[in-house]
Write an enzyme that holds these catalytic residues in place. Structure first.
Site, PDB file in Angstrom:
ATOM      1  N   CYS A 176       0.846  -1.186   0.000  1.00  0.00           N
ATOM      2  CA  CYS A 176       0.000   0.000   0.000  1.00  0.00           C
ATOM      3  C   CYS A 176       0.884   1.239   0.000  1.00  0.00           C
ATOM      4  O   CYS A 176       2.105   1.157   0.165  1.00  0.00           O
ATOM      5  CB  CYS A 176      -0.946   0.031   1.197  1.00  0.00           C
ATOM      6  SG  CYS A 176      -0.120   0.358   2.768  1.00  0.00           S
ATOM      7  N   ASP A 226       0.617  15.339 -36.821  1.00  0.00           N
ATOM      8  CA  ASP A 226       1.238  15.088 -38.117  1.00  0.00           C
ATOM      9  C   ASP A 226       0.162  14.440 -38.990  1.00  0.00           C
ATOM     10  O   ASP A 226      -0.898  14.056 -38.494  1.00  0.00           O
ATOM     11  CB  ASP A 226       2.449  14.164 -37.939  1.00  0.00           C
ATOM     12  CG  ASP A 226       3.232  14.017 -39.234  1.00  0.00           C
ATOM     13  OD1 ASP A 226       3.106  14.894 -40.096  1.00  0.00           O
ATOM     14  OD2 ASP A 226       3.958  13.023 -39.375  1.00  0.00           O
TER      15      ASP A 226
END
Length: 622
Positions: free
Chosen positions: A17, A410
């Site tokens: 954790c 692009d």
């Protein structure tokens, strides 16, 4: 570089954790370490500014916190020691305990049978969670395991006392103790599997480092692994093989698919003296290369490190969550204490009910979700993006996307597929069918991706077959051929030749240097590209097309996609200049951080509200 500035990497197991990671982070920080990175999900711990002779001392300190430092990262934990095995053992004993509430079987209701079933689960939980909880308390850094250990122990001890004094079923909460431990183990198993999937992008790239290579030594071919390649080795690569290392072509010619590295969907033609990248695919041709960059100097290794570094950089929201999680455990324990105090002494609920309310508060308030949600989301995002050929430079970049106002694309291979089809053929004094047949025959001599696309679209006419005596393909120009009658043919770039036709066509077909046809090619728009552009516009994000292709093609693609801002015929350096002009100062983040700060407060309020819901105020105690 000074020795103290060398980065140290450790593989630490036992963390499950955010609080576990914070405990190690705080310990290292207190001992003078800098640039600390602790990831409980991948078991990685990194730090610098510590001399190598002091590292063993820090390793002992980390292990004193309840974790285990493993020297060999490739050593796999035995299944019998894994969290999966612990979960299966606990589940085996928990199911009968839990099912007694639904199955009317006297044996399952016997307190001593329940004690026997619960004890193995509690012992496994004590060894796994209890050890970590006690060590964290000893080091004044309480972690999540404190909540689990206190909650399960309270339920077990309360039930054991009830069994010993024969107080009846109202004092039996063995199933509560076993269920708490089993569910947390199940959460750890699911978390581990989720992390394994998020890191699969890196693992997929690492696989490219384990491919086979053919080394040429004393005119003999020797098969070795890519990891055994040394700088200067001469390697042979055949069609369909992965290039095993970065290098330069000594001889040969081929088409190389570099999409794994660059994202460019079109294979690139490579000839003698040109550089190749390890991990890319030789789709056609045969080459010999000399290895120039191996190991940590290779492009592939640097990309792997880029992804790892990106996953290690915490976004501001995650750093804030880590700070909150550090104080969360003592706050929750305090709330649980007051829950019991108010329920028993003020609301005068029975002891067992007050105790169960306090246990419920401890269990449901476990901060795993708060500590796990953000880093897992970041790792999943980075991993999924990497699989799609998108490298994101850290979690902070993902967070900045919420403030995105412009997105530059692009064209070829990004918004379009890179597969070119013939849009139109204009002929001059010759039949269309004959032109198509000549084009198909000429393109059959080329392995260029555009040639292959055209070849699929056109068919040869058998009645108009031409016997070519000589065919030459010149890189960047086209195909030139001569038939048995001495006629010359060419299909080449429209810029090549006596007259420039590039403003109208992409390719021209000539016979004896006379243009007989002009060919217009069209790059197909990718599926969902138009929907993506519309989605961005709906979100207030301005799409921009920035390409090196011709004006007509860029404008045509932009019109289909609905992009208003278009730049065409731009070189790489010009693209960088335009991008720098488009950049803008980042927006203030106070609104984002304000909403972030409310998250832990909401969770604390929900915990307190849950505790109070179980109380029936001022009920007389029996």
């Amino acid at each position: 570089m000074k020795e103290s500035n060398v980065q140290t990497e450790l593989n630490v197991t036992g963390m499950h954790c955010t609080n576990c990671a914070i405990s190690i982070h705080k310990y290292l920080e207190d001992n003078g370490a800098k640039e600390i990175y602790v990831d409980f999900a991948s078991d990685e711990v990194k730090f610098s500014d510590i001399p190598q002779d002091q590292v063993p001392k820090l390793v002992k300190g980390i292990e004193s916190l309840g974790y285990k430092v493993i020297k060999d990262k490739d050593v796999r934990l035995s299944f019998w020691k894994s969290v999966e095995f612990k979960f299966l053992i606990c589940l085996l004993f928990t199911i009968p305990l839990w099912s007694h509430m639904f199955v009317d079987l006297p044996l399952l209701h016997d307190p001593y049978v329940q004690l026997a079933l619960c004890t193995p689960v509690y012992l496994v939980g004590c060894i796994y969670f209890g050890n970590s909880a006690l060590r964290s308390l000893w080091n004044k850094m309480p972690n999540m395991d404190v909540l689990i250990f206190v909650g399960s122990t309270a339920a077990f001890v309360y039930s054991a006392i009830g069994t010993y004094y024969k107080l009846g079923h109202d004092y039996q909460f063995y199933e509560t103790c076993a269920t708490i431990i089993t569910l947390v183990f199940m959460g750890n198993v699911l978390e581990k599997r989720a992390v394994t999937k998020t890191t699969s992008a890196i693992k997929d790239l690492v696989k490219y480092q384990d491919i086979k290579a053919i080394k040429i030594l004393d005119n003999q071919e020797i098969e070795i692994t890519a990891r055994e390649i040394k700088s200067g080795d001469i390697l042979k690569v055949n069609t369909g093989s992965l290039i095993p290392a970065d290098g330069d072509i000594l001889d040969g010619h081929g088409w190389i698919d570099e999409s794994m590295i660059t994202g460019e969907s079109m294979p690139i033609e490579k000839t003698k003296y040109e550089a190749v990248i390890g991990g890319t695919l030789l789709t056609a041709g045969n080459i010999r290369i000399t290895a120039t960059k191996v190991g940590s100097k290779s492009v592939l290794y640097q990309i792997i490190q880029l992804i790892k570094d990106a996953q290690s950089k915490k976004p501001p929201i995650q750093k804030f969550g880590d700070k909150v999680a550090a104080y969360f455990v003592p706050i929750v324990v305090t709330i649980a204490f007051f829950t019991f105090f108010i329920a028993y002494f003020i609301a005068q609920l029975p002891l067992q009910q007050a105790l169960m309310n306090a246990i419920a508060t401890l269990v449901v308030s476990c901060p795993c979700a708060m500590g796990l949600a953000t880093p897992t989301a970041v790792m999943v995002g980075l991993g999924r993006a990497a699989k799609q050929g998108i490298l994101i430079k850290g979690g902070s970049t993902i967070e900045e996307l919420s403030e995105l106002k412009q997105m530059v694309f692009d064209k070829t291979g990004t918004l379009t597929t890179g597969d070119f089809n013939i849009k139109a053929i204009q002929t001059f004094g010759i039949e269309q069918s004959q032109v198509e047949s000549i084009i198909a025959q000429l393109e059959s001599y080329s392995s260029h991706p555009i040639a292959q696309s055209i070849r699929k679209q056109l068919k040869e006419i058998r009645s108009y077959r031409i016997i070519f005596k000589e065919v030459n393909e010149i890189k960047g120009q086209g195909i030139f051929a001569t038939d048995s009658n001495g006629n010359s043919y060419s299909i080449c770039n429209a810029k090549i030749g006596k007259k420039d036709y590039s403003n109208r066509y992409d390719l021209t077909l000539t016979i004896n240097e006379v243009v007989i046809a002009g060919i217009v090619l069209e790059d197909q728009i990718k599926p969902y590209a138009k929907e993506l552009i519309q989605y961005l516009k709906d979100k207030g994000i301005r799409p921009i097309l920035l390409s090196g292709d011709r004006q007509s093609k860029c404008e045509r693609a932009a019109q289909k996609l609905g992009i208003a801002d278009v730049y065409w015929e731009k070189s790489p350096s010009e693209k960088l200049t335009i991008l720098s002009k488009l950049k803008r100062l980042p927006l203030q983040r106070w609104s984002v951080m304000a909403s972030t700060m409310l998250l832990p407060l909401r969770q604390l309020m929900s915990v307190f509200r849950l505790a109070m819901q179980h109380m029936s105020p001022f009920n007389p105690r029996k």
